[in-house]
Design a protein around this motif. Structure first.
Motif, PDB file in Angstrom:
ATOM      1  N   GLU A 187      -2.938  -1.954  24.821  1.00 33.03           N
ATOM      2  CA  GLU A 187      -4.390  -2.010  24.677  1.00 33.03           C
ATOM      3  C   GLU A 187      -5.043  -2.761  25.825  1.00 33.03           C
ATOM      4  O   GLU A 187      -4.375  -3.431  26.634  1.00 33.03           O
ATOM      5  N   ALA A 188      -6.363  -2.649  25.861  1.00 30.22           N
ATOM      6  CA  ALA A 188      -7.132  -3.263  26.934  1.00 30.22           C
ATOM      7  C   ALA A 188      -7.338  -4.754  26.738  1.00 30.22           C
ATOM      8  O   ALA A 188      -7.845  -5.419  27.638  1.00 30.22           O
ATOM      9  N   ASP A 189      -6.966  -5.292  25.568  1.00 27.12           N
ATOM     10  CA  ASP A 189      -7.067  -6.735  25.377  1.00 27.12           C
ATOM     11  C   ASP A 189      -5.790  -7.448  25.810  1.00 27.12           C
ATOM     12  O   ASP A 189      -5.544  -8.595  25.411  1.00 27.12           O
ATOM     13  N   LYS A 190      -4.954  -6.730  26.640  1.00 23.49           N
ATOM     14  CA  LYS A 190      -3.745  -7.280  27.276  1.00 23.49           C
ATOM     15  C   LYS A 190      -2.605  -7.511  26.284  1.00 23.49           C
ATOM     16  O   LYS A 190      -1.639  -8.217  26.603  1.00 23.49           O
ATOM     17  N   THR A 191      -2.692  -6.937  25.112  1.00 25.63           N
ATOM     18  CA  THR A 191      -1.643  -7.117  24.110  1.00 25.63           C
ATOM     19  C   THR A 191      -0.953  -5.788  23.829  1.00 25.63           C
ATOM     20  O   THR A 191      -1.478  -4.712  24.144  1.00 25.63           O
ATOM     21  N   ILE A 192       0.223  -5.901  23.227  1.00 27.66           N
ATOM     22  CA  ILE A 192       0.958  -4.752  22.710  1.00 27.66           C
ATOM     23  C   ILE A 192       1.033  -4.920  21.197  1.00 27.66           C
ATOM     24  O   ILE A 192       1.501  -5.960  20.700  1.00 27.66           O
ATOM     25  N   LYS A 193       0.578  -3.913  20.483  1.00 29.15           N
ATOM     26  CA  LYS A 193       0.565  -3.989  19.020  1.00 29.15           C
ATOM     27  C   LYS A 193       1.560  -2.975  18.465  1.00 29.15           C
ATOM     28  O   LYS A 193       1.611  -1.830  18.914  1.00 29.15           O
ATOM     29  N   VAL A 194       2.328  -3.442  17.488  1.00 32.62           N
ATOM     30  CA  VAL A 194       3.338  -2.601  16.842  1.00 32.62           C
ATOM     31  C   VAL A 194       2.877  -2.341  15.414  1.00 32.62           C
ATOM     32  O   VAL A 194       2.591  -3.292  14.664  1.00 32.62           O
ATOM     33  N   TRP A 195       2.835  -1.068  15.036  1.00 31.20           N
ATOM     34  CA  TRP A 195       2.389  -0.650  13.704  1.00 31.20           C
ATOM     35  C   TRP A 195       3.555  -0.008  12.970  1.00 31.20           C
ATOM     36  O   TRP A 195       4.444   0.581  13.592  1.00 31.20           O
ATOM     37  N   LYS A 196       3.530  -0.136  11.660  1.00 37.61           N
ATOM     38  CA  LYS A 196       4.564   0.479  10.838  1.00 37.61           C
ATOM     39  C   LYS A 196       3.923   1.011   9.553  1.00 37.61           C
ATOM     40  O   LYS A 196       2.861   0.547   9.130  1.00 37.61           O
ATOM     41  N   PRO A 197       4.549   2.008   8.900  1.00 36.25           N
ATOM     42  CA  PRO A 197       4.005   2.505   7.626  1.00 36.25           C
ATOM     43  C   PRO A 197       4.187   1.466   6.523  1.00 36.25           C
ATOM     44  O   PRO A 197       5.162   0.701   6.516  1.00 36.25           O
ATOM     45  N   ASP A 198       3.252   1.447   5.606  1.00 33.63           N
ATOM     46  CA  ASP A 198       3.292   0.499   4.502  1.00 33.63           C
ATOM     47  C   ASP A 198       4.460   0.842   3.573  1.00 33.63           C
ATOM     48  O   ASP A 198       4.479   1.923   2.979  1.00 33.63           O
ATOM     49  N   PRO A 199       5.458  -0.035   3.454  1.00 33.58           N
ATOM     50  CA  PRO A 199       6.619   0.321   2.620  1.00 33.58           C
ATOM     51  C   PRO A 199       6.310   0.345   1.124  1.00 33.58           C
ATOM     52  O   PRO A 199       7.073   0.932   0.347  1.00 33.58           O
ATOM     53  N   GLU A 200       5.234  -0.316   0.707  1.00 35.98           N
ATOM     54  CA  GLU A 200       4.913  -0.379  -0.711  1.00 35.98           C
ATOM     55  C   GLU A 200       3.972   0.730  -1.152  1.00 35.98           C
ATOM     56  O   GLU A 200       3.655   0.828  -2.342  1.00 35.98           O
ATOM     57  N   ALA A 201       3.515   1.547  -0.214  1.00 32.63           N
ATOM     58  CA  ALA A 201       2.552   2.598  -0.574  1.00 32.63           C
ATOM     59  C   ALA A 201       3.276   3.760  -1.234  1.00 32.63           C
ATOM     60  O   ALA A 201       4.381   4.155  -0.853  1.00 32.63           O
ATOM     61  N   THR A 202       2.657   4.325  -2.252  1.00 33.58           N
ATOM     62  CA  THR A 202       3.144   5.513  -2.961  1.00 33.58           C
ATOM     63  C   THR A 202       1.990   6.487  -3.106  1.00 33.58           C
ATOM     64  O   THR A 202       0.816   6.107  -2.944  1.00 33.58           O
ATOM     65  N   PRO A 203       2.285   7.740  -3.430  1.00 35.89           N
ATOM     66  CA  PRO A 203       1.183   8.689  -3.664  1.00 35.89           C
ATOM     67  C   PRO A 203       0.264   8.279  -4.812  1.00 35.89           C
ATOM     68  O   PRO A 203      -0.883   8.741  -4.881  1.00 35.89           O
ATOM     69  N   GLU A 204       0.737   7.413  -5.705  1.00 38.94           N
ATOM     70  CA  GLU A 204      -0.120   6.959  -6.806  1.00 38.94           C
ATOM     71  C   GLU A 204      -1.039   5.829  -6.340  1.00 38.94           C
ATOM     72  O   GLU A 204      -2.224   5.802  -6.693  1.00 38.94           O
ATOM     73  N   THR A 205      -0.512   4.898  -5.545  1.00 39.02           N
ATOM     74  CA  THR A 205      -1.345   3.785  -5.099  1.00 39.02           C
ATOM     75  C   THR A 205      -2.282   4.202  -3.963  1.00 39.02           C
ATOM     76  O   THR A 205      -3.374   3.645  -3.835  1.00 39.02           O
ATOM     77  N   HIS A 206      -1.868   5.146  -3.154  1.00 40.99           N
ATOM     78  CA  HIS A 206      -2.707   5.644  -2.066  1.00 40.99           C
ATOM     79  C   HIS A 206      -2.768   7.170  -2.166  1.00 40.99           C
ATOM     80  O   HIS A 206      -2.035   7.870  -1.452  1.00 40.99           O
ATOM     81  N   PRO A 207      -3.585   7.683  -3.061  1.00 39.54           N
ATOM     82  CA  PRO A 207      -3.620   9.147  -3.246  1.00 39.54           C
ATOM     83  C   PRO A 207      -4.187   9.849  -2.018  1.00 39.54           C
ATOM     84  O   PRO A 207      -4.932   9.269  -1.217  1.00 39.54           O
ATOM     85  N   LEU A 208      -3.798  11.103  -1.892  1.00 46.59           N
ATOM     86  CA  LEU A 208      -4.259  11.918  -0.774  1.00 46.59           C
ATOM     87  C   LEU A 208      -5.712  12.324  -0.992  1.00 46.59           C
ATOM     88  O   LEU A 208      -6.045  12.988  -1.979  1.00 46.59           O
ATOM     89  N   GLU A 209      -6.576  11.898  -0.098  1.00 47.96           N
ATOM     90  CA  GLU A 209      -8.000  12.264  -0.169  1.00 47.96           C
ATOM     91  C   GLU A 209      -8.223  13.478   0.712  1.00 47.96           C
ATOM     92  O   GLU A 209      -8.411  13.362   1.927  1.00 47.96           O
ATOM     93  N   TRP A 210      -8.168  14.627   0.076  1.00 51.40           N
ATOM     94  CA  TRP A 210      -8.279  15.886   0.836  1.00 51.40           C
ATOM     95  C   TRP A 210      -9.037  16.899   0.015  1.00 51.40           C
ATOM     96  O   TRP A 210      -8.776  17.091  -1.175  1.00 51.40           O
ATOM     97  N   LYS A 211     -10.011  17.517   0.648  1.00 51.78           N
ATOM     98  CA  LYS A 211     -10.768  18.594   0.034  1.00 51.78           C
ATOM     99  C   LYS A 211     -10.758  19.777   0.990  1.00 51.78           C
ATOM    100  O   LYS A 211     -11.144  19.629   2.157  1.00 51.78           O
ATOM    101  N   PRO A 212     -10.324  20.946   0.508  1.00 51.64           N
ATOM    102  CA  PRO A 212     -10.299  22.112   1.423  1.00 51.64           C
ATOM    103  C   PRO A 212     -11.705  22.548   1.767  1.00 51.64           C
ATOM    104  O   PRO A 212     -12.594  22.616   0.931  1.00 51.64           O
TER     105      PRO A 212
END
Length: 500
Positions: A468-493
Motif C-alpha cells: 500500500e501507499a502508506d508504506k506498509t504491507i497488510k496480510v488478510w485472511k478469511p474469517d475462520p469462524e464465519a459460516t453461511p449461517e452467521t454470514h449469509p450470502l446477500e445476493w439478488k438476481p
C-alpha cells in the motif's frame, strides 16, 4: 378497352354486366400467376360499378398485385442458391400439390381478407411460431357460452403474440459462498510506497519492492524481515521468483532489469534494452524466458541465460502497465494505458488479438490458476476474458475506482484494489461482489496515502498480501469462524446484466 366501355356505359344495366364479364375475362387472361404474359395493364373502376358489384374491387386489386409482384415472386438463382434452407422451407409443398398453388392461394386470401390459418405446433394445437413462449390456454368454467369462448380465444392469441420473457433469460448462476476476509497482520519496514510483491515457490517467504529503491524478503509465517537487497536507484516496480532456479528478478523505474542470485544475494545479470522505466515483469512458467514491459510501450522477451533480447513485442501506443505469462497460447498478455489488451504469439513475436473493450488505461491483469481465463482492471471497470481468443465473459460491476491491482486464488476469489484504498472481493464464476471495504490506514499517514498499489495471494490461497501507499504491507485472511449461517450470502438476481 374495358375502362373506356365502363365510362361510356355507366347508365345502362345491360352494359354493366358486359363490363363485369369483360373484367373477369381480362383477369383470367392477364392476371394469372402462371401465365407467360406479364400483366402490366390496370383496370380503373368508378364508384358506381364498385358499389354494384364488390367483386370488381377484388379483381382490380388482384390485377394490380400480379402486375406489381409477378416478376419477384421467386428469388433469383444467385440469391436462392445462398439461402437453401429458407428457400426450401418456404417453398415446401405437400405431396402432389402444385408448386405455384401456395403463392396463388396466399394472394387470394390476402385479397379476400381471409386471415391465414395458424400453424400447428408439435402438440397438435395451433400456435404462433413467432411467440417467445407457448402460453397456456385458459379453460373457462363448465357451461360457459360461445361468447366467453371467443373472448378466451382472443386472449390466448394476444398471449401468444405478446413478448413474454423466457424463464431461462432471467436465471443467473448462484454465486458460491465465501467467508469474509479480515486483516491478519500489518508489516512495516519500507520507507516508500510498496509497489511490487512476489511469493517464493515453496511458500516460505515473499519479496516486496518499494519506492525506497530496496527489495525486502519477509518470512511468510511470522512476517519478520529476513533480508534487504539494495541495487536499484529508483522505485522497484516488478518482482518475480523463478521456480526452477535460485533467482529473483526485479525491474524498476531506473530502466534496469536485474537477476539476483539468492545463494549469494548479489546481482548476476543485467538485461539492457528498455528506453524508459520498466513497470511490469513476468516469468514464463515452462521456458527460461523473461518478459518485461514499461513506459516505452513495448514488451521485451529475454533469454534468461544468455541475456539476449529474443523479441520486441511492439504495438501498444502507451505504457505497458502489466503483463502475464502462461503455458498455452496466448503465452503473453499485456495491458496498456492506451486502453487495450494485446494477446501475443510468443513463437512469432506478433499480436494474436487486440481487446478494445476498456475505455480507460488497463493497469492490472491476473490469470486464473486453474482455468484458462483471465481478468483485467481499468478505471471503474473489471472484465473477465476467456483464452485463447480473448472472448469476453462478464463484467465485475461495482468497484468505482482506479483499479491498480487484481489477484485471484484457487477458491475462485478475485480481489481488486483501488487507488483510493477501496477493496473488493468477488466470486470469480458469477461476478458477485460478496465483500467491499476500505483498507485500514496506518496511523499518522496522510489521507492521500491510502491507495493499494499491488497484491498477490500466497500459493495456498488463504493469505492475501497487499502493498500500500502508506508504506506498509497488510496480510488478510478469511474469517475462520464465519459460516453461511452467521454470514449469509446477500445476493439478488438482476433481471438483465450487461454482457458487454
Amino acid at each position: 378497352m374495358a375502362a373506356q366501355t365502363a365510362k361510356g356505359a355507366s347508365g345502362d344495366p345491360h352494359l354493366k354486366d358486359l363490363v363485369l364479364q369483360n373484367a373477369r375475362r381480362t383477369n383470367a387472361i392477364y392476371a394469372s400467376a402462371t401465365g407467360s404474359t406479364p400483366a402490366r395493364k390496370r383496370i380503373r373502376l368508378d364508384s358506381a360499378q364498385a358499389s354494384s358489384d364488390p367483386d370488381l374491387d377484388k379483381y382490380a386489386i388482384s390485377l394490380r398485385l400480379h402486375a406489381e409482384y409477378n416478376d419477384v415472386q421467386t428469388l433469383p438463382e444467385a440469391i436462392s442458391s445462398k439461402l437453401p434452407a429458407a428457400g426450401t422451407r418456404r417453398r415446401k409443398a405437400k405431396a402432389g400439390e402444385d408448386a405455384g398453388a401456395q403463392p396463388e392461394e396466399q394472394t387470394r386470401k390476402l385479397i379476400e381478407g381471409i386471415p391465414p390459418s395458424n400453424r400447428k405446433n408439435s402438440s397438435g394445437t395451433a400456435g404462433n411460431a413467432g411467440a417467445l413462449v407457448v402460453a397456456r390456454k385458459q379453460v373457462g368454467p363448465a357451461g360457459a357460452g360461445a361468447g366467453a369462448g371467443a373472448a378466451a380465444g382472443r386472449r390466448d392469441q394476444q398471449e401468444h403474440t405478446s413478448l413474454i420473457r423466457r424463464a431461462d433469460v432471467m436465471t443467473q448462476p448462484r454465486p458460491d459462498w465465501h467467508p469474509p476476509w479480515k486483516l491478519m497482520r500489518v508489516i512495516s519496514g519500507h520507507l516508500g510506497w510498496v509497489r511490487s510483491l512476489a511469493v517464493e515457490p515453496d511458500n516460505k517467504w515473499f519479496a516486496s519492492g518499494g519506492a525506497d529503491r530496496v527489495i525486502k524478503i519477509w518470512d511468510m509465517a511470522t512476517g519478520t524481515l529476513r533480508l534487504t537487497l539494495t541495487g536499484h536507484i529508483s522505485a522497484v516496480r516488478g518482482l518475480a521468483v523463478s521456480p526452477r532456479s535460485p533467482y529473483l528478478f526485479s525491474c524498476g523505474e531506473d530502466k534496469m532489469v536485474k537477476c539476483w542470485d539468492l545463494e549469494t544475494n548479489k546481482v548476476v545479470r543485467h538485461y539492457h534494452g528498455h528506453l524508459s522505466g520498466v513497470y511490469a515483469l513476468a516469468l514464463h512458467p515452462t521456458l527460461d524466458v523473461l518478459v518485461t514491459g514499461g513506459r516505452d510501450g513495448v514488451a521485451r522477451v529475454w533469454d534468461i541465460r544468455t541475456r539476449s533480447n529474443i523479441h520486441v513485442l511492439s504495438g501498444h501506443t502507451g505504457t505497458v502497465a502489466d503483463l502475464k505469462c502462461q503455458e498455452a497460447d496466448p503465452q503473453v498478455i499485456t495491458g496498456s494505458l492506451d486502453s487495450t489488451i494485446r494477446l501475443w504469439d510468443l513463437a512469432a513475436g506478433k499480436t494474436m488479438g487486440v481487446l478494445t473493450h476498456h475505455k480507460k488505461g488497463v493497469r492490472a491483469l491476473t490469470t486464473h490458476p486453474t482455468e484458462f481465463t483471465f481478468a483485467s482492471g481499468s478505471t471503474n471497470s473489471i472484465k473477465q476474458w476467456k483464452c485463447p481468443e480473448g472472448a469476453f465473459m462478464q463484467n465485475f460491476e461495482g468497484h468505482n475506482a482506479i483499479i491498480n491491482t487484481l489477484a485471484v486464488n484457487h477458491e475462485n476469489v478475485l480481489f481488486s484494489g483501488g487507488d483510493n484504498g477501496s477493496m473488493s472481493f468477488w466470486d470469480w464464476k458469477s461476478g458477485h461482489r460478496f465483500q467491499a471495504m476500505d483498507t485500514i490506514a496506518q496511523p499518522g499517514s496522510l489521507d492521500a496515502e491510502s491507495g493499494i498499489m499491488c497484491s498477490t495471494f500466497d500459493l495456498s490461497g488463504t493469505r492475501l498480501i497487499c502493498g500500500e501507499a502508506d508504506k506498509t504491507i497488510k496480510v488478510w485472511k478469511p474469517d475462520p469462524e464465519a459460516t453461511p449461517e452467521t454470514h449469509p450470502l446477500e445476493w439478488k438476481p438482476t433481471l438483465a446484466r450487461r454482457k458487454y
